[in-house]
Design an enzyme around this catalytic site. Structure first.
Site, PDB file in Angstrom:
ATOM      1  N   ASP A  11      13.975  -1.804   2.568  1.00  0.00           N
ATOM      2  CA  ASP A  11      12.758  -2.602   2.786  1.00  0.00           C
ATOM      3  C   ASP A  11      12.063  -2.064   4.030  1.00  0.00           C
ATOM      4  O   ASP A  11      12.614  -2.118   5.139  1.00  0.00           O
ATOM      5  CB  ASP A  11      13.141  -4.077   2.970  1.00  0.00           C
ATOM      6  CG  ASP A  11      11.936  -5.007   2.911  1.00  0.00           C
ATOM      7  OD1 ASP A  11      10.842  -4.534   2.582  1.00  0.00           O
ATOM      8  OD2 ASP A  11      12.109  -6.197   3.201  1.00  0.00           O
ATOM      9  N   ASP A 105       6.660  -1.073  -0.773  1.00  0.00           N
ATOM     10  CA  ASP A 105       7.459  -1.007   0.447  1.00  0.00           C
ATOM     11  C   ASP A 105       8.928  -1.391   0.283  1.00  0.00           C
ATOM     12  O   ASP A 105       9.635  -1.544   1.283  1.00  0.00           O
ATOM     13  CB  ASP A 105       6.823  -1.869   1.543  1.00  0.00           C
ATOM     14  CG  ASP A 105       6.735  -3.339   1.156  1.00  0.00           C
ATOM     15  OD1 ASP A 105       6.895  -3.655  -0.042  1.00  0.00           O
ATOM     16  OD2 ASP A 105       6.510  -4.173   2.045  1.00  0.00           O
ATOM     17  N   GLU A 106       9.414  -1.555  -0.938  1.00  0.00           N
ATOM     18  CA  GLU A 106      10.836  -1.859  -1.103  1.00  0.00           C
ATOM     19  C   GLU A 106      11.346  -1.363  -2.450  1.00  0.00           C
ATOM     20  O   GLU A 106      10.593  -1.260  -3.422  1.00  0.00           O
ATOM     21  CB  GLU A 106      11.123  -3.350  -0.935  1.00  0.00           C
ATOM     22  CG  GLU A 106      10.458  -4.243  -1.946  1.00  0.00           C
ATOM     23  CD  GLU A 106      10.876  -5.703  -1.787  1.00  0.00           C
ATOM     24  OE1 GLU A 106      12.071  -5.970  -1.545  1.00  0.00           O
ATOM     25  OE2 GLU A 106      10.005  -6.569  -1.937  1.00  0.00           O
TER      26      GLU A 106
END
Length: 345
Positions: A11, A105-106
């Site tokens: 993350d 983003d993860e």
């Protein structure tokens, strides 16, 4: 018996805001929010300096300014964020083919085939991300996806936590139930009334007791509270829809007030579509749940996330209620999949 899986959840830390600070070093150490600057705009994200004041994603900009008058607002640059995300995913691909992105983003990574320890691999991946992009990431390492995702939030920012297979029982017993996916504010309130604050408390109830109280969700709680999650890491995820919902603390009787909330939620959906969706939009959708718990959904074909289209849908759904107050507003899109594409003859 097969060996335990080695799952890592990566993350990125305040991804959009971190990119803005990276690209403009004068912002370092200052509270930064990414999002619209208009009175009806919402934050897409906020950095840790801004979060200290209570600012967070999906918060109206006017409220963020009240909490933190010094906040610096930057416009959204999704083309830049996507490029950074591509760089990060290229790093993932050096280690495994089993990559399940959840957003820009993860992502989950299955590294079960690697001989190195999960913790060592996570450190190596995080170091490569920082060296090549100038951005930090946090990681959770565990035998399944659920625990890995919980663990990645443990030592943020720029940290990691490994939960080994033999540590799962003790880790879950002490974990607060609010950390379980799907347990929101109302769920925590219901569980607190039962004397449940940790997963250990929840484990005292039988599967039948939880099913009797919560239905199918009770069966999910039974498994999740014990850290059980057999879902594979899948690199073949086709999203079919995206939506946001807002449940009101008090039932809403005023259409104009509902319209204002709709505009806020539409801003959240626009940001999520930009960040998470690569497919074409097939249709726009509004959902209302009324005071008597009946639900209606209005849908309109089209790809533009324009306010007028959603306002028309809201009016249509509102009229179906025939004067009933509203307890929940949902707004979203349906997405085109391969099945929706015309055949080439």
């Amino acid at each position: 018996m097969p060996p335990p899986r080695k799952i890592i959840h990566i993350d990125m830390d305040c991804f959009y805001a971190a990119i803005e600070v990276r690209d403009d070093p004068s912002l370092k150490g200052k509270p930064v929010g990414v999002g619209g600057s208009s009175g009806r705009g919402v934050l897409t994200t906020a950095n840790y300096e801004a979060r200290k004041f209570g600012c967070h994603s999906a918060m109206p900009v006017f409220m963020a300014r009240q909490l933190c008058p010094e906040i610096i607002l930057t416009p959204v640059r999704f083309d830049v964020y996507r490029e950074a995300s591509r760089q990060v995913r290229a790093i993932f691909a050096r280690y495994t083919d089993l990559i399940e992105p959840l957003s820009l983003d993860e992502a989950y990574l299955d590294l079960s085939h690697r001989s190195e320890s999960g913790a060592a691999l996570a450190r190596e991946i995080r170091k490569a991300i920082f060296t090549e992009t100038g951005l930090t990431a946090s990681a959770g390492i565990a035998p399944n996806k659920m625990i890995a995702k919980v663990a990645s939030d443990w030592n943020k920012p720029d940290g990691q936590l490994e939960v080994r297979p033999d540590e799962v029982p003790s880790f879950m017993r002490g974990l607060r139930v609010g950390k379980l996916h799907g347990v929101g504010k109302r769920g925590r309130e219901s569980l607190t009334k039962m004397g449940v604050t940790t997963c250990g408390d929840l484990q005292k109830f039988t599967k039948f007791e939880l099913a009797d109280r919560f239905g199918k969700w009770g069966l999910e709680l039974y498994e999740r509270s014990r850290g059980n999650d057999n879902r594979p890491v899948s690199n073949d995820r086709t999203r079919k829809s995206l939506s946001k919902e807002h449940t009101f603390s008090e039932n809403i009787h005023d259409f104009d007030w509902l319209t204002d909330v709709m505009r806020k939620v539409l801003g959240e959906v626009r940001s999520s579509v930009e960040a998470k969706v690569e497919q074409d939009i097939k249709s726009r959708v509004i959902k209302l749940k009324f005071e008597d718990f009946t639900t209606t959904t209005a849908e309109k074909a089209g790809s533009e996330l324009d306010e007028k289209a959603y306002l028309d849908l809201l009016k249509l759904a509102w009229d179906r209620g025939q004067g009933k107050a509203v307890r929940l507003l949902g707004l979203g899109v349906k997405l085109a999949t391969e099945e929706d594409q015309p055949e080439l003859l």
